[in-house]
Design a protein around this motif. Structure first.
Motif, PDB file in Angstrom:
ATOM      1  N   ARG A  17     -26.669  85.970  28.932  1.00  0.00           N
ATOM      2  CA  ARG A  17     -26.831  87.106  29.848  1.00  0.00           C
ATOM      3  C   ARG A  17     -28.307  87.398  30.127  1.00  0.00           C
ATOM      4  O   ARG A  17     -28.724  88.543  30.231  1.00  0.00           O
ATOM      5  N   LEU A  18     -29.100  86.360  30.279  1.00  0.00           N
ATOM      6  CA  LEU A  18     -30.539  86.511  30.463  1.00  0.00           C
ATOM      7  C   LEU A  18     -30.880  87.271  31.735  1.00  0.00           C
ATOM      8  O   LEU A  18     -31.895  87.971  31.795  1.00  0.00           O
ATOM      9  N   THR A  19     -30.053  87.160  32.759  1.00  0.00           N
ATOM     10  CA  THR A  19     -30.381  87.775  34.043  1.00  0.00           C
ATOM     11  C   THR A  19     -30.019  89.258  34.113  1.00  0.00           C
ATOM     12  O   THR A  19     -30.223  89.892  35.155  1.00  0.00           O
ATOM     13  N   THR A  20     -29.489  89.800  33.028  1.00  0.00           N
ATOM     14  CA  THR A  20     -29.158  91.228  32.979  1.00  0.00           C
ATOM     15  C   THR A  20     -30.261  91.974  32.226  1.00  0.00           C
ATOM     16  O   THR A  20     -30.587  91.606  31.106  1.00  0.00           O
ATOM     17  N   PRO A  21     -30.836  92.990  32.858  1.00  0.00           N
ATOM     18  CA  PRO A  21     -30.547  93.532  34.181  1.00  0.00           C
ATOM     19  C   PRO A  21     -31.233  92.743  35.284  1.00  0.00           C
ATOM     20  O   PRO A  21     -32.250  92.088  35.054  1.00  0.00           O
ATOM     21  N   HIS A  22     -30.687  92.878  36.492  1.00  0.00           N
ATOM     22  CA  HIS A  22     -31.252  92.173  37.655  1.00  0.00           C
ATOM     23  C   HIS A  22     -32.378  92.992  38.278  1.00  0.00           C
ATOM     24  O   HIS A  22     -32.446  93.171  39.502  1.00  0.00           O
ATOM     25  N   THR A  23     -33.238  93.478  37.444  1.00  0.00           N
ATOM     26  CA  THR A  23     -34.379  94.253  37.909  1.00  0.00           C
ATOM     27  C   THR A  23     -35.520  94.069  36.923  1.00  0.00           C
ATOM     28  O   THR A  23     -35.310  93.615  35.793  1.00  0.00           O
ATOM     29  N   LEU A  24     -36.720  94.397  37.345  1.00  0.00           N
ATOM     30  CA  LEU A  24     -37.876  94.236  36.471  1.00  0.00           C
ATOM     31  C   LEU A  24     -37.805  95.217  35.307  1.00  0.00           C
ATOM     32  O   LEU A  24     -37.448  96.379  35.472  1.00  0.00           O
ATOM     33  N   VAL A  25     -38.160  94.719  34.134  1.00  0.00           N
ATOM     34  CA  VAL A  25     -38.074  95.497  32.899  1.00  0.00           C
ATOM     35  C   VAL A  25     -39.474  95.676  32.312  1.00  0.00           C
ATOM     36  O   VAL A  25     -40.223  94.708  32.161  1.00  0.00           O
ATOM     37  N   PHE A  26     -39.838  96.901  31.994  1.00  0.00           N
ATOM     38  CA  PHE A  26     -41.076  97.239  31.303  1.00  0.00           C
ATOM     39  C   PHE A  26     -42.274  96.542  31.967  1.00  0.00           C
ATOM     40  O   PHE A  26     -42.478  96.693  33.153  1.00  0.00           O
ATOM     41  N   ASP A  27     -43.059  95.766  31.227  1.00  0.00           N
ATOM     42  CA  ASP A  27     -44.280  95.180  31.776  1.00  0.00           C
ATOM     43  C   ASP A  27     -44.035  93.999  32.705  1.00  0.00           C
ATOM     44  O   ASP A  27     -44.999  93.408  33.226  1.00  0.00           O
ATOM     45  N   GLU A  28     -42.775  93.659  32.946  1.00  0.00           N
ATOM     46  CA  GLU A  28     -42.500  92.691  34.011  1.00  0.00           C
ATOM     47  C   GLU A  28     -43.031  93.197  35.351  1.00  0.00           C
ATOM     48  O   GLU A  28     -43.336  92.393  36.240  1.00  0.00           O
ATOM     49  N   VAL A  29     -43.166  94.511  35.493  1.00  0.00           N
ATOM     50  CA  VAL A  29     -43.672  95.058  36.757  1.00  0.00           C
ATOM     51  C   VAL A  29     -45.119  94.637  37.002  1.00  0.00           C
ATOM     52  O   VAL A  29     -45.594  94.663  38.140  1.00  0.00           O
ATOM     53  N   HIS A  30     -45.850  94.248  35.932  1.00  0.00           N
ATOM     54  CA  HIS A  30     -47.212  93.750  36.086  1.00  0.00           C
ATOM     55  C   HIS A  30     -47.245  92.230  36.227  1.00  0.00           C
ATOM     56  O   HIS A  30     -47.959  91.692  37.085  1.00  0.00           O
ATOM     57  N   TYR A  31     -46.492  91.547  35.383  1.00  0.00           N
ATOM     58  CA  TYR A  31     -46.667  90.101  35.255  1.00  0.00           C
ATOM     59  C   TYR A  31     -45.885  89.295  36.275  1.00  0.00           C
ATOM     60  O   TYR A  31     -46.323  88.207  36.666  1.00  0.00           O
ATOM     61  N   VAL A  32     -44.738  89.775  36.712  1.00  0.00           N
ATOM     62  CA  VAL A  32     -44.001  89.043  37.746  1.00  0.00           C
ATOM     63  C   VAL A  32     -44.758  89.083  39.075  1.00  0.00           C
ATOM     64  O   VAL A  32     -44.916  88.036  39.718  1.00  0.00           O
ATOM     65  N   PRO A  33     -45.250  90.245  39.530  1.00  0.00           N
ATOM     66  CA  PRO A  33     -46.077  90.217  40.745  1.00  0.00           C
ATOM     67  C   PRO A  33     -47.320  89.335  40.604  1.00  0.00           C
ATOM     68  O   PRO A  33     -47.717  88.652  41.558  1.00  0.00           O
ATOM     69  N   ALA A  34     -47.936  89.346  39.413  1.00  0.00           N
ATOM     70  CA  ALA A  34     -49.099  88.479  39.200  1.00  0.00           C
ATOM     71  C   ALA A  34     -48.702  87.011  39.286  1.00  0.00           C
ATOM     72  O   ALA A  34     -49.456  86.182  39.823  1.00  0.00           O
ATOM     73  N   ALA A  35     -47.520  86.669  38.767  1.00  0.00           N
ATOM     74  CA  ALA A  35     -47.038  85.292  38.864  1.00  0.00           C
ATOM     75  C   ALA A  35     -46.779  84.909  40.315  1.00  0.00           C
ATOM     76  O   ALA A  35     -47.032  83.771  40.729  1.00  0.00           O
ATOM     77  N   ARG A  36     -46.275  85.860  41.110  1.00  0.00           N
ATOM     78  CA  ARG A  36     -46.070  85.581  42.537  1.00  0.00           C
ATOM     79  C   ARG A  36     -47.392  85.271  43.231  1.00  0.00           C
ATOM     80  O   ARG A  36     -47.479  84.365  44.072  1.00  0.00           O
ATOM     81  N   MET A  37     -48.423  86.030  42.877  1.00  0.00           N
ATOM     82  CA  MET A  37     -49.745  85.787  43.460  1.00  0.00           C
ATOM     83  C   MET A  37     -50.267  84.404  43.057  1.00  0.00           C
ATOM     84  O   MET A  37     -50.903  83.709  43.853  1.00  0.00           O
ATOM     85  N   LEU A  38     -49.992  84.014  41.801  1.00  0.00           N
ATOM     86  CA  LEU A  38     -50.417  82.690  41.355  1.00  0.00           C
ATOM     87  C   LEU A  38     -49.675  81.589  42.100  1.00  0.00           C
ATOM     88  O   LEU A  38     -50.258  80.562  42.469  1.00  0.00           O
ATOM     89  N   LEU A  39     -48.381  81.789  42.314  1.00  0.00           N
ATOM     90  CA  LEU A  39     -47.612  80.795  43.062  1.00  0.00           C
ATOM     91  C   LEU A  39     -48.182  80.608  44.463  1.00  0.00           C
ATOM     92  O   LEU A  39     -48.240  79.489  44.980  1.00  0.00           O
ATOM     93  N   ALA A  40     -48.607  81.703  45.061  1.00  0.00           N
ATOM     94  CA  ALA A  40     -49.166  81.642  46.409  1.00  0.00           C
ATOM     95  C   ALA A  40     -50.653  81.304  46.406  1.00  0.00           C
ATOM     96  O   ALA A  40     -51.219  81.063  47.477  1.00  0.00           O
TER      97      ALA A  40
END
Length: 418
Positions: A33-56
């Motif tokens: 159940r890794l995809t639960t919850p289907h929303t950003l959790v805690f400090d994912e709000v910092h690191y997922v957007p940063a990862a998106r910037m790195l991808l781009a």
């Protein structure tokens, strides 16, 4: 030992089958159940957007931390997509690597498969490892690199001169990658240098072919090159690309951000409170995916509190007998924890205790192995208790569906846990 326990431990009688069984169990538990919850959790709000910037390769963002952890999150997103699976997939592999690294460390210390299996099992049921293996944060990657580095450097103590050198160098590279994930790994470079001198002095046959100056030279060079390599994506940014001339000044900017004074936070805690689980963190507690769900970062009380007893036993045992394994088991936790008393951070959080919490499993396994005869079957009772607590807390470690908005009270044993 009971017949049921013998059957349970039968696959763990040899190192390779035991290790692969633990790795498979860990990966399955961390991924369920890794995809639960289907929303950003805690400090994912910092690191997922940063990862998106790195991808781009857009430009610098979240520059208070080095790039590697965010690069690994981006790699997961590249493979699985910009979704919860992509955000968290490689974190599960980091958690599994931690289990394997702990197993290897204890096996190298004791040469007993049972002790190593106990360490791996306690790492799996150590709540902090589970939670960090299921979230897109930097700490899991950093911890995996540090644990594997310690295992590689312990492995380097054996073998011929050539094997010792490349294994030691591997450990140095892993430490460089750990620092390239999060600077909290920096003290382990010093611990490696000091540990080499102390252990080599006690037994010159350790790390054959290496003297202190060559070991330190390899440590510094390999770790520095690995750390520098983690900044490679920044040289290709569309905006403000990195240059060799800016690489060192950039480190000063990072340090300034790391040491800035931050406003108070509801979940901040003092470093000395972490061993007793003084202020754990609710990473998530809200309605999501059709139910009330929570993700609670705290340590397994059996491991956290029992581990302190094991550290004390190992330290006192080393003072009396000078057994190296006891001293190393105690020193790993003491060094990993005590450094937080001097690290210049304006705020502390319970997840900073992640690495010391992992070392508790090493101390517990070594202590149980050393005093197993005295413990009789109580070590098995202890393992059952640790596993039982893991099962009991599992729903609020993994965002399981809960009964309602006040369901958290079932697991919030103390006021500071709310």
């Amino acid at each position: 030992m009971t017949m049921a326990m013998r059957r349970l431990l039968a696959p763990f009688s040899r190192p390779a089958p035991a290790l692969f069984a633990l790795l498979a169990i860990a990966q399955a538990i961390f991924s369920w159940r890794l995809t639960t919850p289907h929303t950003l959790v805690f400090d994912e709000v910092h690191y997922v957007p940063a990862a998106r910037m790195l991808l781009a390769l857009s430009g610098p963002v979240n520059i208070e931390h080095p790039l590697l952890g965010k690069t690994l999150i981006a790699a997961g997103m590249l493979v699985f997509g910009d979704n919860p699976l992509g955000w968290r997939a490689l974190s599960t592999l980091a958690g599994t690597a931690i289990v394997g690294g702990v197993f290897a460390i204890v096996w190298l210390m004791t040469r007993r498969t049972r002790a190593a299996a106990v360490a791996g099992l306690l790492t799996i049921v150590n709540f902090v490892v589970l939670v960090q293996a299921r979230i897109a944060m930097l700490d899991g990657f950093m911890a995996a690199f540090v644990v594997l580095a310690v295992a590689a450097m312990a492995w380097a103590m054996r073998g011929d001169a050539g094997q010792s050198r490349w294994r030691w160098t591997l450990g140095a590279v892993l430490l460089g990658l750990a620092v390239g994930t999060k600077w909290a790994a920096v003290p382990y470079l010093g611990y490696a240098a000091i540990g080499f001198v102390l252990l080599k002095r006690g037994d010159p046959s350790r790390w054959p072919g290496l003297r202190w100056w060559s070991a330190w030279g390899l440590l510094g060079l390999a770790a520095s090159l690995a750390y520098a390599a983690t900044f490679a994506p920044a040289f290709f940014y569309a905006s403000e690309p990195m240059t060799l001339a800016r690489l060192i000044p950039f480190q000063l900017d990072m340090y300034a951000r790391q040491t800035q004074i931050l406003p108070p936070h509801a979940y901040q805690s003092a470093w000395w409170s972490w061993p007793v689980i003084g202020r754990p963190i609710w990473y998530f507690y809200e309605v999501a995916d059709g139910a009330q769900r929570g993700v609670f970062l705290l340590g397994n009380p059996a491991v956290m509190w029992g581990g302190l007893v094991a550290v004390a036993a190992c330290a006192l045992g080393w003072l009396r007998t000078r057994e190296v394994r006891l001293g190393v088991a105690a020193a790993l936790w003491i060094g990993g924890f005590a450094i937080w008393a001097i690290i210049p951070k304006s705020l502390g959080f319970y997840y900073y205790y992640f690495l010391p919490a992992i070392w508790l499993s090493v101390a517990l396994a070594v202590a149980i192995d050393r005093w197993r005869g005295w413990l009789r079957d109580w070590d098995e009772v202890y393992l059952v208790a640790a596993i039982s607590l893991f099962v009991y807390f599992y729903p609020i470690l993994t965002a399981g569906a809960l009964g309602g908005p006040r369901a958290f009270l079932r697991w919030a044993w103390f006021v500071d846990w709310r």
